[in-house]
Design an enzyme around this catalytic site. Structure first.
Site, PDB file in Angstrom:
ATOM      1  N   ASP A 121       0.843  -1.198   0.000  1.00 20.04           N
ATOM      2  CA  ASP A 121       0.000   0.000   0.000  1.00 20.04           C
ATOM      3  C   ASP A 121       0.877   1.246   0.000  1.00 20.04           C
ATOM      4  O   ASP A 121       2.036   1.212  -0.423  1.00 20.04           O
ATOM      5  CB  ASP A 121      -0.936  -0.040   1.213  1.00 20.04           C
ATOM      6  CG  ASP A 121      -2.280   0.606   0.927  1.00 20.04           C
ATOM      7  OD1 ASP A 121      -2.313   1.832   0.732  1.00 20.04           O
ATOM      8  OD2 ASP A 121      -3.298  -0.109   0.906  1.00 20.04           O
ATOM      9  N   HIS A 158      -3.818   6.108   3.444  1.00 17.60           N
ATOM     10  CA  HIS A 158      -4.585   4.981   2.914  1.00 17.60           C
ATOM     11  C   HIS A 158      -4.146   3.659   3.536  1.00 17.60           C
ATOM     12  O   HIS A 158      -4.954   2.868   4.016  1.00 17.60           O
ATOM     13  CB  HIS A 158      -4.420   4.952   1.391  1.00 17.60           C
ATOM     14  CG  HIS A 158      -5.230   3.931   0.672  1.00 17.60           C
ATOM     15  ND1 HIS A 158      -4.798   2.636   0.488  1.00 17.60           N
ATOM     16  CD2 HIS A 158      -6.443   4.012   0.062  1.00 17.60           C
ATOM     17  CE1 HIS A 158      -5.720   1.960  -0.207  1.00 17.60           C
ATOM     18  NE2 HIS A 158      -6.718   2.778  -0.469  1.00 17.60           N
ATOM     19  N   SER A 394     -11.387  -0.528  -1.282  1.00 13.90           N
ATOM     20  CA  SER A 394     -10.172  -0.545  -0.451  1.00 13.90           C
ATOM     21  C   SER A 394     -10.486  -0.894   0.993  1.00 13.90           C
ATOM     22  O   SER A 394      -9.662  -1.478   1.687  1.00 13.90           O
ATOM     23  CB  SER A 394      -9.493   0.833  -0.476  1.00 13.90           C
ATOM     24  OG  SER A 394      -8.607   0.952  -1.556  1.00 13.90           O
TER      25      SER A 394
END
Length: 449
Positions: A121, A158, A394
């Protein structure tokens, strides 16, 4: 920023989608060294990637799990006592119940202890309190070495948010699993790569800033919607809006108009970083292990697909997002890789997520199951937790990764095929609405773990 839902002033902003690039930082410690399967080039030989030093780990192997795929785990004498967590976010509550109404609890006998979860990620805030020292440095493949997350322009990490869903102390499915940080996604422009304390500010047009240390390079690690600042190619699986603790006195904002994704032109640099990250995990993963890839290219990449295939062939279960393009998930890498577990997003109402013609969960025959993907609470890079108001695949994907970690903690020698079979057979059929044709109507369930 404070911890928990509802702490501090709550605010809503949007995250834009820009062109995909990859960013990486250097490893410090590796619970991942040692592994099986083919031995692709290690991060040492790859520009911008450096492996961490070896750490302790468990055995590898492909023996059958202690309970057969699809079989309920034992609940009689000798089985671990269930642990009941109360006051959990709705999306954790949903995982251990086959039917509504929800009871505000999450009950499990497994906690993921001993399982290494490789999060490919934008990075992970390793020092975040939700991880309690269980987040370890893995490898980085773009940028200068650091131990933080790649913050977007609004201060939302994220990868940290994804990792919090998997293994956060209060927000995670498997709260004792180990997170291994593998940074392979670059920042949105204006972001920061480093252990920043992110503070968000917002104005009436849903813009924001993040403060921190490090460098800002490349592209989005997040959203498929919002105010786009470049062509929407590459990773596009984050949400359109954020709701969570913000700067004192900042009022809530309305969501910005959706911006459709672009044509999906190939991005060789982005692909190369993903390939290096996957090959590093293949070479260094310490079992039991599972990989989370909350990312999705806007096109098919033979190189990325082959690298992910090498991970699954080496015996490492890999969970990937179905994508936010509201189209056939089979058209986007790494969806479609043989043996990968593909996760679509469901809303708070147990409905297939679709906000518009351009934005919504991927669907079709390549999808294995759904998981909650809307109004998710998890770790905010820099400290605290936050609730994301918008939906995204996600956020659905790490729920399945977390349940896989629960299963692997009880069945450490399970193969990728056995993990995938168990997840799909334990998933609850027929409870979702709005499911597109040729898409399995199955909602993730812990199956008594």
């Amino acid at each position: 920023m404070g911890h928990g839902r509802g702490s501090g002033t709550r605010w809503a902003v949007t995250i834009g989608v820009v062109a995909l690039g990859l960013s990486a930082c250097g490893p410090v410690e590796d619970p991942a060294a040692g592994g099986a399967g083919t031995a692709p080039p290690s991060a040492t030989a790859a520009p911008g990637g450096t492996p961490a030093s070896p750490g302790p780990g468990g055995p590898s192997g492909t023996a059958a799990p202690t309970t057969g795929p699809g079989s309920p785990l034992p609940s009689g004498p000798g089985a671990p006592a269930p642990v009941v967590r109360t006051g959990v976010p709705w999306h954790l509550d949903r995982l251990d119940q086959r039917n509504r109404p929800l009871d505000g609890k999450f009950t499990a006998r497994s906690d993921g202890a001993g399982v290494n979860v490789y999060v490919i990620d934008s990075g992970v805030d390793l020092g975040h309190a939700e991880f309690g020292g269980r987040a370890k440095q893995g490898a980085d493949f773009i940028g200068a070495p650091d131990a933080g997350d790649c913050l977007d322009g609004l201060g939302v990490g994220h990868g940290t948010f994804v990792a919090g869903i998997i293994a956060g102390r209060t927000t995670g499915v498997a709260p004792k699993a180990t997170i291994v940080r593998v940074q392979a996604i670059a920042c949105e422009e204006g972001g920061a790569s480093g252990p920043a304390t992110a503070t968000g500010t917002a104005t009436g047009t849903a813009t924001g800033t993040a403060t921190g240390t490090g460098t800002a390079t490349g592209t989005v690690s997040g959203a498929a919607r919002g105010s786009a600042t470049g062509p929407a190619r590459g990773i596009a699986n984050g949400p359109a809006s954020l709701r969570g603790p913000g700067t004192k006195g900042v009022p809530p904002l309305s969501r910005a108009k959706d911006v459709p994704p672009g044509p999906g032109a190939p991005d060789p640099a982005a692909e190369a970083a993903l390939v290096k990250a996957a090959d590093w995990v293949t070479a260094h993963a310490r079992r039991p292990a599972v990989v989370n890839m909350s990312l999705n290219l806007a096109y098919r990449s033979a190189a990325v697909d082959a690298a992910v295939q090498r991970m699954t062939d080496a015996g490492i279960p890999t969970v990937v997002a179905a994508g936010n393009f509201n189209d056939d998930a089979c058209g986007h890498s790494p969806v479609g890789v043989r043996g990968a577990i593909v996760v679509a997003a469901a809303t708070t109402a147990d409905r297939h997520w679709s906000d518009s013609a351009a934005f919504g969960s991927g669907y079709g025959r390549c999808v294995d199951l759904y998981a909650p993907g809307e109004k998710i609470t998890s770790a905010l890079a820099g400290g605290g937790t936050t609730e994301l108001e918008g939906a995204a695949t996600s956020w659905a994907t790490p729920h399945a990764t977390g349940v896989a970690a629960l299963y692997l903690a009880r069945n450490p020698s399970a193969t990728p095929a056995q993990v995938r079979t168990w997840l799909t057979q334990q998933a609850v059929p027929g409870v979702l609405s709005g499911v597109p044709p040729q898409t399995p109507d199955r909602l993730l369930h812990t199956g008594g773990l």
